[in-house]
Scaffold this motif. Structure first.
Motif, mmCIF file in Angstrom:
data_model
loop_
_atom_site.group_PDB
_atom_site.id
_atom_site.type_symbol
_atom_site.label_atom_id
_atom_site.label_comp_id
_atom_site.label_asym_id
_atom_site.label_seq_id
_atom_site.Cartn_x
_atom_site.Cartn_y
_atom_site.Cartn_z
ATOM 1 N N VAL A 108 50.414 52.787 -50.880
ATOM 2 C CA VAL A 108 51.423 52.348 -49.912
ATOM 3 C C VAL A 108 50.763 51.737 -48.676
ATOM 4 C CG1 VAL A 108 53.210 53.158 -48.333
ATOM 5 C CG2 VAL A 108 53.179 53.960 -50.701
ATOM 6 N N VAL A 109 49.775 52.443 -48.119
ATOM 7 C CA VAL A 109 49.157 51.950 -46.881
ATOM 8 C C VAL A 109 48.423 50.632 -47.119
ATOM 9 C CG1 VAL A 109 47.408 52.430 -45.130
ATOM 10 C CG2 VAL A 109 48.957 54.241 -45.868
ATOM 11 N N VAL A 110 47.632 50.575 -48.187
ATOM 12 C CA VAL A 110 46.844 49.363 -48.427
ATOM 13 C C VAL A 110 47.765 48.172 -48.702
ATOM 14 C CG1 VAL A 110 45.178 48.247 -49.967
ATOM 15 C CG2 VAL A 110 44.789 50.578 -49.194
ATOM 16 N N VAL A 111 48.769 48.364 -49.546
ATOM 17 C CA VAL A 111 49.653 47.241 -49.881
ATOM 18 C C VAL A 111 50.455 46.806 -48.651
ATOM 19 C CG1 VAL A 111 51.618 46.511 -51.283
ATOM 20 C CG2 VAL A 111 49.778 47.835 -52.320
ATOM 21 N N ALA A 112 50.949 47.762 -47.861
ATOM 22 C CA ALA A 112 51.739 47.414 -46.678
ATOM 23 C C ALA A 112 50.893 46.643 -45.666
ATOM 24 C CB ALA A 112 52.317 48.678 -46.040
ATOM 25 N N CYS A 113 49.701 47.164 -45.359
ATOM 26 C CA CYS A 113 48.821 46.479 -44.393
ATOM 27 C C CYS A 113 48.433 45.096 -44.896
ATOM 28 C CB CYS A 113 47.562 47.294 -44.131
ATOM 29 S SG CYS A 113 47.888 48.834 -43.270
ATOM 30 N N THR A 114 48.151 45.007 -46.191
ATOM 31 C CA THR A 114 47.774 43.721 -46.772
ATOM 32 C C THR A 114 48.907 42.714 -46.603
ATOM 33 O OG1 THR A 114 46.420 44.836 -48.411
ATOM 34 C CG2 THR A 114 47.013 42.571 -48.883
ATOM 35 N N LEU A 115 50.126 43.164 -46.884
ATOM 36 C CA LEU A 115 51.270 42.253 -46.824
ATOM 37 C C LEU A 115 51.491 41.747 -45.402
ATOM 38 C CD1 LEU A 115 53.503 40.969 -48.450
ATOM 39 C CD2 LEU A 115 54.979 42.875 -47.815
ATOM 40 N N ILE A 116 51.473 42.670 -44.420
ATOM 41 C CA ILE A 116 51.711 42.270 -43.035
ATOM 42 C C ILE A 116 50.616 41.301 -42.574
ATOM 43 C CG2 ILE A 116 51.787 43.121 -40.655
ATOM 44 C CD1 ILE A 116 53.042 45.736 -41.951
ATOM 45 N N GLY A 117 49.367 41.653 -42.898
ATOM 46 C CA GLY A 117 48.254 40.780 -42.518
ATOM 47 C C GLY A 117 48.371 39.411 -43.169
ATOM 48 N N ALA A 163 39.666 47.850 -48.565
ATOM 49 C CA ALA A 163 40.619 47.451 -49.605
ATOM 50 C C ALA A 163 41.572 46.387 -49.071
ATOM 51 C CB ALA A 163 41.400 48.671 -50.099
ATOM 52 N N VAL A 164 42.038 46.551 -47.841
ATOM 53 C CA VAL A 164 42.921 45.546 -47.239
ATOM 54 C C VAL A 164 42.165 44.228 -47.108
ATOM 55 C CG1 VAL A 164 44.139 44.895 -45.121
ATOM 56 C CG2 VAL A 164 44.349 47.221 -46.017
ATOM 57 N N PHE A 165 40.933 44.311 -46.630
ATOM 58 C CA PHE A 165 40.115 43.114 -46.425
ATOM 59 C C PHE A 165 39.950 42.301 -47.714
ATOM 60 C CE2 PHE A 165 35.810 41.198 -46.334
ATOM 61 C CZ PHE A 165 35.976 40.331 -45.272
ATOM 62 N N VAL A 166 39.687 42.992 -48.830
ATOM 63 C CA VAL A 166 39.462 42.239 -50.064
ATOM 64 C C VAL A 166 40.774 41.838 -50.750
ATOM 65 C CG1 VAL A 166 37.207 43.300 -50.462
ATOM 66 C CG2 VAL A 166 39.225 44.262 -51.572
ATOM 67 N N SER A 167 41.903 42.457 -50.356
ATOM 68 C CA SER A 167 43.184 42.076 -50.968
ATOM 69 C C SER A 167 43.844 40.921 -50.224
ATOM 70 C CB SER A 167 44.152 43.266 -50.969
ATOM 71 O OG SER A 167 43.556 44.398 -51.536
ATOM 72 N N LEU A 168 43.424 40.707 -48.958
ATOM 73 C CA LEU A 168 44.073 39.681 -48.130
ATOM 74 C C LEU A 168 44.079 38.281 -48.744
ATOM 75 C CD1 LEU A 168 43.134 40.505 -44.418
ATOM 76 C CD2 LEU A 168 45.418 40.325 -45.390
ATOM 77 N N PRO A 169 42.938 37.768 -49.222
ATOM 78 C CA PRO A 169 42.923 36.360 -49.652
ATOM 79 C C PRO A 169 43.981 36.035 -50.693
ATOM 80 C CG PRO A 169 40.706 37.242 -49.638
ATOM 81 C CD PRO A 169 41.625 38.381 -49.389
ATOM 82 N N PHE A 170 44.024 36.836 -51.749
ATOM 83 C CA PHE A 170 44.980 36.544 -52.822
ATOM 84 C C PHE A 170 46.406 36.534 -52.291
ATOM 85 C CE2 PHE A 170 48.027 38.617 -55.662
ATOM 86 C CZ PHE A 170 48.174 37.614 -56.597
ATOM 87 N N THR A 171 46.734 37.589 -51.526
ATOM 88 C CA THR A 171 48.098 37.702 -51.019
ATOM 89 C C THR A 171 48.411 36.556 -50.067
ATOM 90 O OG1 THR A 171 47.575 40.048 -51.062
ATOM 91 C CG2 THR A 171 49.707 39.450 -50.188
ATOM 92 N N THR A 172 47.449 36.229 -49.208
ATOM 93 C CA THR A 172 47.654 35.128 -48.269
ATOM 94 C C THR A 172 47.970 33.834 -49.004
ATOM 95 O OG1 THR A 172 46.078 36.162 -46.767
ATOM 96 C CG2 THR A 172 46.588 33.852 -46.374
ATOM 97 N N TYR A 173 47.208 33.585 -50.038
ATOM 98 C CA TYR A 173 47.424 32.325 -50.761
ATOM 99 C C TYR A 173 48.749 32.322 -51.517
ATOM 100 C CZ TYR A 173 43.336 29.870 -49.417
ATOM 101 O OH TYR A 173 42.440 29.173 -48.671
ATOM 102 N N THR A 174 49.153 33.462 -52.018
ATOM 103 C CA THR A 174 50.454 33.533 -52.677
ATOM 104 C C THR A 174 51.570 33.232 -51.671
ATOM 105 O OG1 THR A 174 49.495 35.295 -54.003
ATOM 106 C CG2 THR A 174 51.840 34.950 -54.232
#
Lengths: 291, 404
Positions: free
Chosen positions: A73-82, A163-174
């Motif tokens: 929950v925390v990683v996905v939420a932070c990733t999405l907001i970022g 985990a947030v740092f490495v998940s950001l690029p993919f989500t950002t591009y989507t």
């Protein structure tokens, strides 16, 4: 039935592929979870559901499951907001935008283990660069630094940050791809009606990003749940089971205790949990529906 | 076990011991799975294999080197996949013997080679009276002391726990990130540090019949570990500190005392030759001498049972003193053969270790539950650095062993 026979030559290759790379391993995992397999890997016969009972009866099982939920929950939420913030920024025209867009890809392109190791060594007492910095600016009083990766709480927090740092690029591009599909007229219309930028984003742009966000979140949930390397590197040296998630526990069963049967049982549980999470998500969020 | 040799076995450098060297089947391939002891390991094995293949042109040897961290999962995966190596170098082997996967050593060595092993090491490699592991290399532990730090702190080299606590506290008080006693309870080799303390207080891990961790004899050691931590005699967070990185800190001169091995001498020699240090016996509760001895083993898997002669040829070649001793020397360990010990008797760097070797105690590696014990210590023993009581930690280790 007749139609199926007719269709088989056409869909056959795809069915065969799915059977060999998806169904067979899953079947093997289920099979192993009901066997008694010795430490050296010899199959000692079926034991029914005893492995599941052992795994669920383990005194740290429920805390581990709870921690897994927090992790996801925390990683996905932070990733999405970022990612929403980053994508909005990258969607604006500014000089050097192309370079910045390239830079965002870097954490995605580099190996997760490498990224984590860099941070892990940075956090080491005595010689870690992050620790040295914190000591030099006076935030830590002990001269050798603080053992960030040696306490369950801090190690887990740092693992989440990585985990947030490495998940950001993919989500950002989507999300960025989603932003490209928002028609300019809708934003223009909102502006003419006198909506503030803030209001425009939340009432006009965000609803149209629904499809992109849903897909990004779904893939992130599965990815983050199944992520092993970050936690393994960050929390690997901590004794006990106070910083484990389901994934690291599977790994500990398999590699440390060499209990392949218990590891399989826990894998099956993890598999079912992921399927349940995804099913609930699809029911509640309905990501595939149009606005 | 005393390394003085009454008997001179006089092995010739001919590697074909008793087996008729020509009868090895045409084009046999031996798969060798070994762990990496140091950066030199792969090269050392390559040299051995090159020499062996030259003498036995009809046998090919495939080498696979893995890290210690991965070794056990690799071997388990291979066995499960019906792809076990022919020769394997590892620690615990009782589980394999129990599953009837191994050749008895006497079936894959010539009589001369078998008779050349130190008897104590052979006893340590037996399951139910049959030897399944070939003693490969041995090591003993000793206390490495940073003389400069102890002098600066006005502390003496300790022989008992109380003296150790006192000296370590004095060194810790020097400040500047210096730790008195380096205590690696992290997962890398927690079982070794556990043995140093629990056995040093008169306890034991059990024997080939039963693993006994949760016993009154082991409690003083575990309690004293907590005392050392609580009184600030160790580095910060010993529960999650691994041995190798911590010893690097010792080499850099920031740790007063730490338990080390024979290869540690070479490490200091190459990384920081300026370090003023000395090697002493490990302090125990009452000051009586003791050391933790470790022997790793080679073992031969039966697989299809058609490579016995090739394996025998390989072992007989490897254990000839001219091949074996350079290998052991390069890695900085102690030999397990009589002929090897004889060749190394004059080595100065090994002297402190050879001295304590007679008092060596070994892990109960022949107990089928030893692997589980090993991993339980690695996973749980570090919890002594925390809120859990010594008794609770021992109980938890015992529970995991019994469950495994």
């Amino acid at each position: 039935m007749k139609d199926l026979m007719k269709a088989l030559p056409w869909i056959g290759p795809a069915v065969a592929l799915i059977a060999t790379v998806v169904l067979f391993p899953v079947g093997l995992m289920f099979w192993n979870s009901t066997r008694d397999i010795s430490q050296s890997g010899v199959d000692g016969g079926g034991v029914g559901l005893a492995n599941f009972a052992t795994v669920i009866g383990f005194q740290y099982f429920w805390p581990i499951l709870g921690r897994t939920v927090v992790w996801v929950v925390v990683v996905v939420a932070c990733t999405l907001i970022g990612s929403l913030a980053l994508a909005a920024l990258l969607n604006k025209a500014f000089p050097g935008r192309r370079l910045v867009r390239m830079a965002v890809i870097v954490p995605w392109a580099s190996s997760v283990v490498m990224t984590t190791l860099v941070v892990h060594y940075g956090l080491e007492p005595y010689f870690g660069i992050i620790n040295s910095f914190l000591v030099d600016v006076g935030l830590i009083s002990t001269p050798e630094g603080y053992g960030w990766t040696r306490h369950p709480g801090t190690a887990f927090a740092w693992a989440m940050a990585v985990a947030v740092f490495v998940s950001l690029p993919f989500t950002t591009y989507t999300v960025l791809a989603g932003l490209q599909t928002v028609p300019g007229e809708t934003v223009e219309a909102a502006r003419i009606d006198g909506a503030s930028g803030f209001r425009t984003y939340f009432s006009v742009v965000l609803p149209q990003l629904r499809g992109a966000i849903s897909v990004a979140v779904l893939i992130n949930i599965i990815n983050v749940f199944n992520s092993l390397p970050i936690l393994r590197v960050m929390t690997g040296s901590i004794p006990g089971y106070d910083a484990d998630t389901v994934m690291t526990m599977i790994f500990k069963y398999m590699q440390n205790q060499r209990q392949i049967d218990l590891a399989s049982a826990l894998s099956v549980i993890a598999f079912l949990v992921v399927i349940a999470i995804v099913a609930v998500y699809v029911r509640v969020v309905r990501p595939l529906e149009e606005v | 076990m005393v390394i003085t040799l009454a008997a001179t076995t006089g092995l010739t450098a001919c590697g074909f011991g008793g087996s008729s060297g020509e009868a090895t089947g045409d084009g046999t391939t031996l798969d060798l799975l070994v762990p990496s002891y140091s950066d030199a390991t792969q090269g050392l094995w390559d040299d051995v294999i090159a020499g062996f293949e030259e003498e036995n042109p009809d046998i090919d040897v495939n080498l696979q080197v893995e890290s210690w961290d991965n070794l056990e999962s690799v071997i388990a995966t291979k066995i499960q996949g019906g792809d076990a190596p022919d020769i394997y170098n590892g620690g615990p082997f009782a589980g394999f013997a129990e599953d009837e996967l191994l050749y008895p050593v006497e079936d894959v060595t010539s009589d001369e080679t078998y008779a050349d092993f130190q008897p104590t090491f052979l006893e340590n490699a037996q399951v139910g009276g049959t030897t399944y592991g070939l003693p490969f290399i041995a090591s003993a532990r000793a206390l490495f002391v940073n003389d400069a730090l102890l002098e600066e702190a006005g502390a003496d080299v300790p022989a008992t726990w109380d003296e150790l606590l006192d000296s370590a506290k004095k060194v810790s008080e020097l400040g500047g990130g210096v730790a008195g006693y380096g205590m690696p309870l992290g997962s890398e080799e927690a079982q070794a540090e556990a043995a140093v303390w629990l056995w040093g207080g008169g306890g034991s891990f059990g024997d080939s019949e039963a693993i006994t961790i949760d016993t009154p004899e082991n409690l003083p050691g575990a309690e004293f570990v907590k005392t050392m931590i609580d009184e600030g005699a160790t580095q910060a967070d010993p529960g999650a500190t691994d041995r190798s990185p911590l010893f690097d800190i010792f080499v850099q001169g920031k740790v007063g005392m730490q338990v080390g091995l024979p290869p540690s001498v070479g490490q200091i020699e190459s990384d920081n030759p300026e370090l003023e240090y000395s090697i002493h016996p490990i302090p125990t509760e009452d000051g009586s001498p003791f050391t933790l001895g470790v022997a790793d083993h080679l073992m031969a898997f039966q697989n299809d049972g058609d490579k016995q002669e090739a394996i025998t040829a390989f072992f007989d070649y490897f254990y000839t003193a001219d091949v074996y001793v350079p290998w052991v020397q390069a890695e900085g360990f102690l030999p397990t053969t009589l002929s090897g010990s004889e060749q190394l008797a004059g080595e100065e760097a090994l002297a402190p270790f050879l001295e304590v070797l007679p008092d060596a105690q070994f892990y109960p590696t022949t107990n089928p539950d030893w692997s589980a014990t090993d991993s339980a210590f690695k996973a749980l023993f570090g919890q002594l650095d925390g809120k859990k009581s010594a008794q609770d930690v021992l109980t938890e280790v015992q529970e995991q062993v019994d469950a495994g």
